[in-house]
Scaffold this active site. Structure first.
Site, PDB file in Angstrom:
ATOM      1  N   GLU A 131       3.115  21.958  11.323  1.00 43.86           N
ATOM      2  CA  GLU A 131       4.047  22.974  11.841  1.00 43.86           C
ATOM      3  C   GLU A 131       3.273  24.166  12.386  1.00 43.86           C
ATOM      4  O   GLU A 131       2.105  24.375  12.046  1.00 43.86           O
ATOM      5  CB  GLU A 131       5.053  23.400  10.763  1.00 43.86           C
ATOM      6  CG  GLU A 131       4.471  24.143   9.559  1.00 43.86           C
ATOM      7  CD  GLU A 131       4.322  25.638   9.741  1.00 43.86           C
ATOM      8  OE1 GLU A 131       5.029  26.233  10.572  1.00 43.86           O
ATOM      9  OE2 GLU A 131       3.472  26.224   9.042  1.00 43.86           O
ATOM     10  N   ARG A 166       9.848  24.135   8.160  1.00 41.81           N
ATOM     11  CA  ARG A 166       9.552  23.811   9.566  1.00 41.81           C
ATOM     12  C   ARG A 166       8.857  22.455   9.715  1.00 41.81           C
ATOM     13  O   ARG A 166       8.772  21.921  10.803  1.00 41.81           O
ATOM     14  CB  ARG A 166       8.639  24.893  10.183  1.00 41.81           C
ATOM     15  CG  ARG A 166       9.322  26.221  10.422  1.00 41.81           C
ATOM     16  CD  ARG A 166       8.437  27.160  11.211  1.00 41.81           C
ATOM     17  NE  ARG A 166       7.247  27.593  10.520  1.00 41.81           N
ATOM     18  CZ  ARG A 166       7.179  28.617   9.672  1.00 41.81           C
ATOM     19  NH1 ARG A 166       8.257  29.314   9.390  1.00 41.81           N
ATOM     20  NH2 ARG A 166       6.040  28.954   9.102  1.00 41.81           N
ATOM     21  N   SER A 203      -4.621  30.654  10.440  1.00 42.30           N
ATOM     22  CA  SER A 203      -3.685  31.770  10.581  1.00 42.30           C
ATOM     23  C   SER A 203      -4.369  32.836  11.428  1.00 42.30           C
ATOM     24  O   SER A 203      -5.374  33.415  11.013  1.00 42.30           O
ATOM     25  CB  SER A 203      -3.336  32.304   9.191  1.00 42.30           C
ATOM     26  OG  SER A 203      -2.644  33.515   9.306  1.00 42.30           O
ATOM     27  N   HIS A 283      -2.155  38.600  -0.297  1.00 39.20           N
ATOM     28  CA  HIS A 283      -1.279  38.354   0.859  1.00 39.20           C
ATOM     29  C   HIS A 283      -0.123  39.341   0.884  1.00 39.20           C
ATOM     30  O   HIS A 283       0.303  39.779   1.959  1.00 39.20           O
ATOM     31  CB  HIS A 283      -0.757  36.914   0.917  1.00 39.20           C
ATOM     32  CG  HIS A 283      -0.048  36.598   2.220  1.00 39.20           C
ATOM     33  ND1 HIS A 283       1.316  36.508   2.328  1.00 39.20           N
ATOM     34  CD2 HIS A 283      -0.525  36.417   3.487  1.00 39.20           C
ATOM     35  CE1 HIS A 283       1.641  36.244   3.604  1.00 39.20           C
ATOM     36  NE2 HIS A 283       0.543  36.194   4.318  1.00 39.20           N
ATOM     37  N   PHE A 290       1.600  45.107   7.238  1.00 39.11           N
ATOM     38  CA  PHE A 290       2.198  44.681   8.507  1.00 39.11           C
ATOM     39  C   PHE A 290       3.642  45.183   8.603  1.00 39.11           C
ATOM     40  O   PHE A 290       4.078  45.691   9.645  1.00 39.11           O
ATOM     41  CB  PHE A 290       2.165  43.151   8.579  1.00 39.11           C
ATOM     42  CG  PHE A 290       2.898  42.584   9.753  1.00 39.11           C
ATOM     43  CD1 PHE A 290       2.379  42.701  11.033  1.00 39.11           C
ATOM     44  CD2 PHE A 290       4.116  41.931   9.582  1.00 39.11           C
ATOM     45  CE1 PHE A 290       3.057  42.173  12.122  1.00 39.11           C
ATOM     46  CE2 PHE A 290       4.792  41.395  10.665  1.00 39.11           C
ATOM     47  CZ  PHE A 290       4.270  41.514  11.943  1.00 39.11           C
ATOM     48  N   HIS A 307       0.378  30.912  13.200  1.00 37.71           N
ATOM     49  CA  HIS A 307      -0.398  30.000  12.362  1.00 37.71           C
ATOM     50  C   HIS A 307      -0.061  28.549  12.677  1.00 37.71           C
ATOM     51  O   HIS A 307       0.952  28.250  13.305  1.00 37.71           O
ATOM     52  CB  HIS A 307      -0.278  30.332  10.863  1.00 37.71           C
ATOM     53  CG  HIS A 307       0.927  29.831  10.138  1.00 37.71           C
ATOM     54  ND1 HIS A 307       1.385  30.439   8.989  1.00 37.71           N
ATOM     55  CD2 HIS A 307       1.762  28.798  10.355  1.00 37.71           C
ATOM     56  CE1 HIS A 307       2.443  29.770   8.547  1.00 37.71           C
ATOM     57  NE2 HIS A 307       2.697  28.786   9.353  1.00 37.71           N
TER      58      HIS A 307
HETATM   59  C1  HEM Z   1       3.799  34.057   6.203  1.00 37.16           C
HETATM   60  C2  HEM Z   1       2.026  38.320   7.564  1.00 37.16           C
HETATM   61  C3  HEM Z   1      -2.428  36.452   7.472  1.00 37.16           C
HETATM   62  C4  HEM Z   1      -0.685  32.704   4.988  1.00 37.16           C
HETATM   63  C5  HEM Z   1       3.693  35.343   6.662  1.00 37.16           C
HETATM   64  C6  HEM Z   1       4.807  36.128   7.135  1.00 37.16           C
HETATM   65  C7  HEM Z   1       4.307  37.320   7.528  1.00 37.16           C
HETATM   66  C8  HEM Z   1       2.892  37.301   7.286  1.00 37.16           C
HETATM   67  C9  HEM Z   1       5.081  38.492   8.110  1.00 37.16           C
HETATM   68  C10 HEM Z   1       6.271  35.653   7.217  1.00 37.16           C
HETATM   69  C11 HEM Z   1       6.448  34.987   8.575  1.00 37.16           C
HETATM   70  C12 HEM Z   1       7.849  34.443   8.790  1.00 37.16           C
HETATM   71  O1  HEM Z   1       8.256  33.476   8.122  1.00 37.16           O
HETATM   72  O2  HEM Z   1       8.544  34.970   9.658  1.00 37.16           O
HETATM   73  C13 HEM Z   1       0.665  38.157   7.730  1.00 37.16           C
HETATM   74  C14 HEM Z   1      -0.200  39.092   8.418  1.00 37.16           C
HETATM   75  C15 HEM Z   1      -1.452  38.558   8.409  1.00 37.16           C
HETATM   76  C16 HEM Z   1      -1.361  37.286   7.701  1.00 37.16           C
HETATM   77  C17 HEM Z   1       0.260  40.409   9.020  1.00 37.16           C
HETATM   78  C18 HEM Z   1      -2.743  39.106   8.964  1.00 37.16           C
HETATM   79  C19 HEM Z   1      -2.855  40.210   9.650  1.00 37.16           C
HETATM   80  C20 HEM Z   1      -2.353  35.284   6.761  1.00 37.16           C
HETATM   81  C21 HEM Z   1      -3.466  34.438   6.449  1.00 37.16           C
HETATM   82  C22 HEM Z   1      -2.971  33.389   5.717  1.00 37.16           C
HETATM   83  C23 HEM Z   1      -1.554  33.571   5.608  1.00 37.16           C
HETATM   84  C24 HEM Z   1      -4.903  34.674   6.917  1.00 37.16           C
HETATM   85  C25 HEM Z   1      -3.647  32.206   5.090  1.00 37.16           C
HETATM   86  C26 HEM Z   1      -4.861  31.920   5.016  1.00 37.16           C
HETATM   87  C27 HEM Z   1       0.675  32.733   5.162  1.00 37.16           C
HETATM   88  C28 HEM Z   1       1.545  31.619   4.845  1.00 37.16           C
HETATM   89  C29 HEM Z   1       2.836  32.002   5.216  1.00 37.16           C
HETATM   90  C30 HEM Z   1       2.728  33.347   5.741  1.00 37.16           C
HETATM   91  C31 HEM Z   1       1.137  30.289   4.229  1.00 37.16           C
HETATM   92  C32 HEM Z   1       4.105  31.147   5.140  1.00 37.16           C
HETATM   93  C33 HEM Z   1       4.826  31.316   3.851  1.00 37.16           C
HETATM   94  C34 HEM Z   1       6.091  30.454   3.847  1.00 37.16           C
HETATM   95  O3  HEM Z   1       6.794  30.386   4.866  1.00 37.16           O
HETATM   96  O4  HEM Z   1       6.370  29.857   2.810  1.00 37.16           O
HETATM   97  N1  HEM Z   1       2.544  36.075   6.745  1.00 37.16           N
HETATM   98  N2  HEM Z   1      -0.065  37.094   7.293  1.00 37.16           N
HETATM   99  N3  HEM Z   1      -1.220  34.736   6.231  1.00 37.16           N
HETATM  100  N4  HEM Z   1       1.412  33.746   5.690  1.00 37.16           N
HETATM  101 FE1  HEM Z   1       0.666  35.456   6.358  1.00 37.16          FE
END
Ligand code: HEM
Length: 335
Positions: A131, A166, A203, A283, A290, A307
């Protein structure tokens, strides 16, 4: 509002999504849409610890049967005294072309390092076990460059669990069969063979278009939180199910850093990745930094986030290392 799961991959659900059918996210996001003939994707990470990208790497990536898209990156924050890695990732949606390319170039890549570490980390997930999510639907990155285009706004995001919802396979499959990791050592070669599925996440962040206050907030607040999260996963991730993690800065054709970065992590399972993203302070710190920026910029952010996530079966993986630092990729788990 569309479903992230395209009609041809939609099947009667035996496993329910986390949100009701009338759920509507508060902000739009999009997914990559591939041609319906695409059944499988290949993501191949090739790395070297010699600190420069050999011309060979570019030549191989541009050779016949090479990836339809690739990019190159270096550690966003190199560890003092640590290896100076260069990582290239190539993407295919034609597995026969990948097989021919891999047969021709794998051995040349691994044996060409003269004592400097080299590795290949490849997964080839079925389209059902993969996804994406994008905050904007212009300028695709990563695997989305291969797609036919972007969807309209999709329903399955903006809540924890959206990633799983997704993924088409999640309609019927718990996507959970982690297993122990076998290690085969032959001479200077190490093959790491997980006996269960592994989960890959790339990501990415692109602050090219962010100016003024937004750029200051990204670099001053969000990026430091991101760096802390990435260092946690690199150094202590094993305790939360992260097998290996890199935080990389994309470089241009001349090797100069761009305003684009990504974290790439190998996880024991999708469930472990879910748990870290929804509950771990690192996280959550990234997420709330953010959220503060997004709330302050009601007219929308220029910052681009995306991502891609895949869950690959054991026969859809290839991890091989030569002369690498013992903490390289899945070698850290093998040790
Ligand atoms: C989901 C922010 C970096 C792993 C999200 C979501 C946001 C977010 C807002 C929700 C998105 C949605 O469903 O609409 C951020 C920001 C990052 C960042 C601002 C960097 C500036 C990362 C990194 C990883 C990561 C580097 C992993 C190595 C995840 C995962 C989800 C997620 C796995 C999905 C969770 C789910 O739907 O169950 N992130 N993220 N994120 N993020 Fe991050």
């Amino acid at each position: 509002m569309e479903s992230a799961i395209p009609p041809q991959l939609s099947v009667p659900r035996v496993r329910h999504p986390r949100v009701p059918d009338d759920y509507e996210p508060r902000f739009p996001s999009f997914v990559a849409r591939h041609r319906t003939s695409v059944r499988r994707l290949v993501m191949a990470y090739l790395g070297t610890q010699e600190g420069r990208s050999p011309a060979w790497l570019d030549a191989a990536m541009n050779a016949p049967d090479g990836p339809r898209h690739h990019d190159r990156a270096v550690p966003a924050w190199p560890e003092p005294g640590g290896p100076r890695d260069v990582v290239a990732v190539g993407y295919w949606d034609d597995t026969a072309a990948f097989d021919r390319w891999f047969t021709r170039h794998r051995e040349a890549w691994l044996s060409g390092g003269a004592g400097d570490g080299r590795w290949v980390e490849v997964v080839r997930p079925a389209i059902e076990r993969y996804e994406t999510i994008f905050g904007r639907r212009s300028r695709p990155e990563g695997v989305a460059v291969l797609a036919a285009g972007f969807s309209g706004p999709v329903r399955e995001h903006g809540y924890w669990g959206g990633m799983r919802d997704r993924m088409p396979a999640s309609q019927v499959d718990p996507l959970h069969d982690p297993g122990p990791v076998d290690v085969e050592r032959r001479g200077d070669r190490v093959r790491v063979r997980p006996r269960g599925s592994v989960c890959l996440i790339r990501s990415g962040q692109d602050w090219t278009d962010s100016g003024g206050q937004e750029r200051r907030a990204y670099l001053g607040e969000i990026e430091p939180a991101l760096r802390e999260g990435m260092e946690f996963l690199r150094d202590r991730g094993r305790g939360v199910g992260c097998l290996a993690n890199r935080y990389l800065r994309v470089v241009d054709a001349a090797g100069r850093p761009t305003d684009r970065s990504y974290g790439v992590g190998w996880w024991r399972s999708l469930a472990d990745l879910e748990r870290w993203s929804e509950s771990h302070p690192t996280h959550l710190a990234i997420f709330s930094a953010f959220g503060r920026l997004a709330a302050a910029r009601r007219d929308g952010l220029e910052l681009r986030l995306y991502h891609e996530v895949a869950v690959a079966n054991p026969d859809e993986q290839w991890f091989e290392y030569v002369d690498c630092h013992p903490r390289t990729g899945l070698l850290a788990v093998a040790d």
